[in-house]
Design an enzyme around this catalytic site. Structure first.
Site, PDB file in Angstrom:
ATOM      1  N   SER A 131       0.819  -1.212   0.000  1.00  0.00           N
ATOM      2  CA  SER A 131       0.000   0.000   0.000  1.00  0.00           C
ATOM      3  C   SER A 131       0.858   1.271   0.000  1.00  0.00           C
ATOM      4  CB  SER A 131      -0.912  -0.013   1.231  1.00  0.00           C
ATOM      5  OG  SER A 131      -0.118   0.019   2.389  1.00  0.00           O
ATOM      6  N   GLU A 133       6.027  -0.770  -5.608  1.00  0.00           N
ATOM      7  CA  GLU A 133       4.895  -1.155  -6.458  1.00  0.00           C
ATOM      8  C   GLU A 133       3.653  -0.986  -5.601  1.00  0.00           C
ATOM      9  OE1 GLU A 133       5.128  -1.990  -9.594  1.00  0.00           O
ATOM     10  OE2 GLU A 133       7.310  -2.168  -9.729  1.00  0.00           O
ATOM     11  N   LEU A 134       2.923   0.136  -5.821  1.00  0.00           N
ATOM     12  CA  LEU A 134       1.852   0.505  -4.889  1.00  0.00           C
ATOM     13  C   LEU A 134       0.479   0.374  -5.553  1.00  0.00           C
ATOM     14  CD1 LEU A 134       3.743   3.616  -3.428  1.00  0.00           C
ATOM     15  CD2 LEU A 134       3.848   1.229  -2.667  1.00  0.00           C
ATOM     16  N   CYS A 159      -4.196  -4.402  -7.638  1.00  0.00           N
ATOM     17  CA  CYS A 159      -3.787  -3.010  -7.844  1.00  0.00           C
ATOM     18  C   CYS A 159      -4.244  -2.488  -9.198  1.00  0.00           C
ATOM     19  CB  CYS A 159      -2.280  -2.879  -7.693  1.00  0.00           C
ATOM     20  SG  CYS A 159      -1.390  -4.132  -8.609  1.00  0.00           S
ATOM     21  N   GLU A 192      -7.965   4.299  -3.591  1.00  0.00           N
ATOM     22  CA  GLU A 192      -7.990   2.924  -4.092  1.00  0.00           C
ATOM     23  C   GLU A 192      -9.042   2.157  -3.285  1.00  0.00           C
ATOM     24  OE1 GLU A 192      -4.687   0.307  -2.906  1.00  0.00           O
ATOM     25  OE2 GLU A 192      -4.723  -0.476  -4.946  1.00  0.00           O
TER      26      GLU A 192
HETATM   27  P1  NAD Z   1       0.353  -3.439   3.041  1.00  0.00           P
HETATM   28  O1  NAD Z   1       1.088  -2.212   2.638  1.00  0.00           O
HETATM   29  O2  NAD Z   1      -0.518  -3.382   4.218  1.00  0.00           O
HETATM   30  O3  NAD Z   1       1.395  -4.620   3.324  1.00  0.00           O
HETATM   31  C1  NAD Z   1       2.343  -5.008   2.356  1.00  0.00           C
HETATM   32  C2  NAD Z   1       3.520  -5.658   3.074  1.00  0.00           C
HETATM   33  O4  NAD Z   1       4.215  -4.664   3.839  1.00  0.00           O
HETATM   34  C3  NAD Z   1       3.133  -6.750   4.054  1.00  0.00           C
HETATM   35  O5  NAD Z   1       4.073  -7.789   3.962  1.00  0.00           O
HETATM   36  C4  NAD Z   1       3.218  -6.034   5.391  1.00  0.00           C
HETATM   37  O6  NAD Z   1       3.423  -6.908   6.467  1.00  0.00           O
HETATM   38  C5  NAD Z   1       4.411  -5.133   5.162  1.00  0.00           C
HETATM   39  N1  NAD Z   1       4.494  -3.972   6.055  1.00  0.00           N
HETATM   40  C6  NAD Z   1       3.484  -3.323   6.686  1.00  0.00           C
HETATM   41  N2  NAD Z   1       3.975  -2.282   7.397  1.00  0.00           N
HETATM   42  C7  NAD Z   1       5.316  -2.278   7.196  1.00  0.00           C
HETATM   43  C8  NAD Z   1       6.369  -1.417   7.620  1.00  0.00           C
HETATM   44  N3  NAD Z   1       6.147  -0.382   8.407  1.00  0.00           N
HETATM   45  N4  NAD Z   1       7.613  -1.677   7.184  1.00  0.00           N
HETATM   46  C9  NAD Z   1       7.867  -2.717   6.354  1.00  0.00           C
HETATM   47  N5  NAD Z   1       6.914  -3.562   5.911  1.00  0.00           N
HETATM   48  C10 NAD Z   1       5.646  -3.333   6.320  1.00  0.00           C
HETATM   49  O7  NAD Z   1      -0.432  -3.938   1.736  1.00  0.00           O
HETATM   50  P2  NAD Z   1      -1.466  -5.145   1.594  1.00  0.00           P
HETATM   51  O8  NAD Z   1      -2.744  -4.751   2.218  1.00  0.00           O
HETATM   52  O9  NAD Z   1      -0.826  -6.438   1.953  1.00  0.00           O
HETATM   53  O10 NAD Z   1      -1.625  -5.176  -0.003  1.00  0.00           O
HETATM   54  C11 NAD Z   1      -2.509  -4.365  -0.682  1.00  0.00           C
HETATM   55  C12 NAD Z   1      -1.814  -3.204  -1.360  1.00  0.00           C
HETATM   56  O11 NAD Z   1      -0.791  -3.683  -2.225  1.00  0.00           O
HETATM   57  C13 NAD Z   1      -2.762  -2.423  -2.242  1.00  0.00           C
HETATM   58  O12 NAD Z   1      -2.546  -1.060  -2.066  1.00  0.00           O
HETATM   59  C14 NAD Z   1      -2.380  -2.868  -3.634  1.00  0.00           C
HETATM   60  O13 NAD Z   1      -2.718  -1.974  -4.655  1.00  0.00           O
HETATM   61  C15 NAD Z   1      -0.912  -3.045  -3.494  1.00  0.00           C
HETATM   62  N6  NAD Z   1      -0.383  -3.889  -4.574  1.00  0.00           N
HETATM   63  C16 NAD Z   1       0.400  -3.328  -5.548  1.00  0.00           C
HETATM   64  C17 NAD Z   1       0.870  -4.110  -6.593  1.00  0.00           C
HETATM   65  C18 NAD Z   1       1.745  -3.552  -7.668  1.00  0.00           C
HETATM   66  O14 NAD Z   1       2.435  -4.320  -8.329  1.00  0.00           O
HETATM   67  N7  NAD Z   1       1.748  -2.242  -7.891  1.00  0.00           N
HETATM   68  C19 NAD Z   1       0.545  -5.459  -6.642  1.00  0.00           C
HETATM   69  C20 NAD Z   1      -0.260  -5.991  -5.639  1.00  0.00           C
HETATM   70  C21 NAD Z   1      -0.708  -5.196  -4.596  1.00  0.00           C
END
Ligand code: NAD
Length: 485
Positions: A236, A255-256, A293, A387
């Site tokens: 995210s 990649e967000l 995403c 989103e």
């Molecule tokens: P998230 O950001 O909550 O978590 C992603 C990862 O980051 C997890 O492994 C989590 O444990 C870790 N994390 C959380 N806080 C952290 C910190 N402070 N430091 C380091 N790591 C930390 O996202 P999510 O809910 O798992 O996934 C959904 C998001 O991912 C959506 O926004 C989606 O659009 C995005 N996404 C992007 C792509 C892309 O290729 N652009 C692909 C898939 C998903």
């Protein structure tokens, strides 16, 4: 229930702190693993740093053979892996099978790229100072990689971190999402098979790959570890931004998220055109319950087509089957957890309260949210600007192509856009003017091939993934000048 081991420097290990994993559909425990202890994290990072030079010098045939092995073994165990993806992420089994097939290809593609990855020779005698000299230019690993992955593609997004690292010879530590660690650990099991399979000096060196479940605060600490100079994050926006702020000196790829748009252009007007676009938008606005995403979120339709198109779109969405993701017939399963479903409910309710019309859906049941189509949404509502990451389509009329493209660009994000047109000029205008990482012509923005460069601009991220792009990302060029030849 036995705790599934994680991968510590190529070998199975368990930590003291349990991590149960629940099915998003019915909350039953589907498995458990453990968080890595601080000493285990230290051991994994130290091993990655210690092995970096050896890893970079691994022959291409060794790296390619490891990647091919993982690809083959994933294919052999495809059914089991797909069921695991469904059990921990709630992704309908048909889509989970698709994800496994993509990961098989991602590793196979990694093997092919590992064989091709070479560099170039540059002549330097274009200037008198270069007489008798040439330059050898190769890209070498920047150092060990930290890969952090989200829940929505628990296999293929891990593959997108690991395959390019193995292809270039960079050690990697993967931190999978807390909701979906088990698929990553199954992949870890296959990576253990290629780690020193016949003793030291064979296959991948121990230390090359670790897959470590960690709570978020400890993941944030790991981000700051100077022995991991590359951070490849998928997840995210807020977490991505925090990582970038925390380590400005590192090479960070983000990649967000996004609020991807599809445009139905003026020339996309036949009955077949309508049916195709309606079917594709309905499917890819709701696949994985919108938790992708590049799921379609915003739909811009030429105003004189709207009356004909909207009923077809609503019918196509209404025809989607919702329910148990393990059922082969299910199109739309649950969201990842209760909080996610409640957030989608709140945002849709907010839009309706502001004057939007519900053409379909708008109901939550536990972690499931009914596929929803909204029209007449006021511009500032979060279903437009943020989103949604849920099964919600926002349909709006536009007077012409340029207004449509301006509307697509009127977003804090820019991952991909889908343009339904037969007109080559319109396609190129979209390609030139849309501020996104990719324009898909004749289809939804949700199309992704794993070998192509993939990533976003603005709030959707920095850098590109896709096997070849990530290989470039994990490496930097080094020049050797040969003189007197
Ligand atoms: P998230 O950001 O909550 O978590 C992603 C990862 O980051 C997890 O492994 C989590 O444990 C870790 N994390 C959380 N806080 C952290 C910190 N402070 N430091 C380091 N790591 C930390 O996202 P999510 O809910 O798992 O996934 C959904 C998001 O991912 C959506 O926004 C989606 O659009 C995005 N996404 C992007 C792509 C892309 O290729 N652009 C692909 C898939 C998903």
């Amino acid at each position: 229930m036995e705790s599934v081991p994680f991968l510590l420097a190529g070998r199975p290990a368990r930590g003291a702190d349990p991590l149960p994993v629940r099915h998003p559909y019915d909350a039953r425990e589907v498995g458990r693993t453990s968080h890595a202890d601080p000493e285990q994290v230290e051991a994994a990072v130290a091993a990655a740093a210690a092995v970096a030079d050896r890893a970079a010098a691994l022959p291409a045939h060794v790296r390619a053979a490891a990647l091919d092995h993982v690809s083959r073994r994933l294919a052999e165990r495809a059914d089991e892996v797909a069921r695991l993806v469904t059990a921990e992420s709630g992704k309908p089994i048909r889509w989970a099978r698709g994800e496994v097939a993509r990961a098989v290809a991602t590793f196979r593609w990694g093997a092919e790229e590992a064989r091709r990855w070479s560099g170039e020779v540059q002549r330097l005698d274009t200037e008198p100072t270069g007489d008798g000299r040439i330059a050898l230019v190769r890209r070498l690993p920047r150092g060990p990689v930290l890969g952090i992955t989200p829940f929505n593609f628990p296999l293929n997004l891990v593959a997108h971190k690991v395959a390019p690292a193995l292809a270039v010879g960079a050690p990697i530590v993967v931190k999978p999402a807390p909701a979906t660690p088990l698929t990553a650990l199954l992949l870890g099991e296959l990576l253990a098979e290629v780690t020193e399979p016949d003793g030291p000096g064979t296959g991948l060196p121990a230390g090359m790959v670790s897959v470590l479940p960690l709570p978020n605060d400890r993941a944030a600490e790991l981000v700051r570890d100077p022995r991991l100079p590359v951070v490849s994050f998928t997840g995210s926006g807020p977490v991505g931004a925090a990582i970038r702020r925390a380590v400005p000196e590192k090479h960070v790829t983000l990649e967000l998220g996004g609020n991807a748009a599809a445009v139905v252009c003026a020339d996309w007007a036949s009955a077949d055109d309508f049916d195709h676009a309606a079917h594709r938008i309905a499917t890819f606005g709701n696949y994985q319950a919108g938790q992708s995403c590049i799921a379609v979120q915003r739909v811009f339709v030429h105003e004189w087509l709207l009356d004909g198109f909207l009923p077809r779109l609503v019918a196509a969405v209404a025809a989607l089957r919702t329910g148990d993701p393990a059922d082969e017939a299910t199109d739309v399963g649950p969201l990842i957890d209760d909080a996610a479903a409640r957030r989608v409910e709140e945002w849709v309710d907010e839009a309706v309260a502001a004057g939007a019309t519900l053409a379909l859906g708008g109901r939550r049941e536990g972690t499931s949210y009914a596929p929803t189509v909204l029209t007449g949404v006021p511009a500032g509502c979060r279903v437009n600007t943020e989103e949604v990451f849920g099964p919600v389509l926002v349909v709006a009329p536009v007077p012409d192509d340029s207004a449509a493209f301006a509307a697509v660009n009127d977003s804090a994000y820019g991952l991909q856009a889908g343009i339904f047109t037969h007109d080559l000029r319109t396609a190129f205008t979209a390609y030139r003017t849309l501020r996104v990482g990719g324009v898909v012509v004749g289809d939804v923005p949700s199309y992704r091939a794993d070998q192509m460069p993939y990533g976003g601009v603005k709030g959707s991220g920095v850098g590109r993934e896709g096997v070849r792009s990530a290989m470039e990302d994990y490496t930097e060029s080094r020049v050797m000048v040969l003189s007197g030849i």
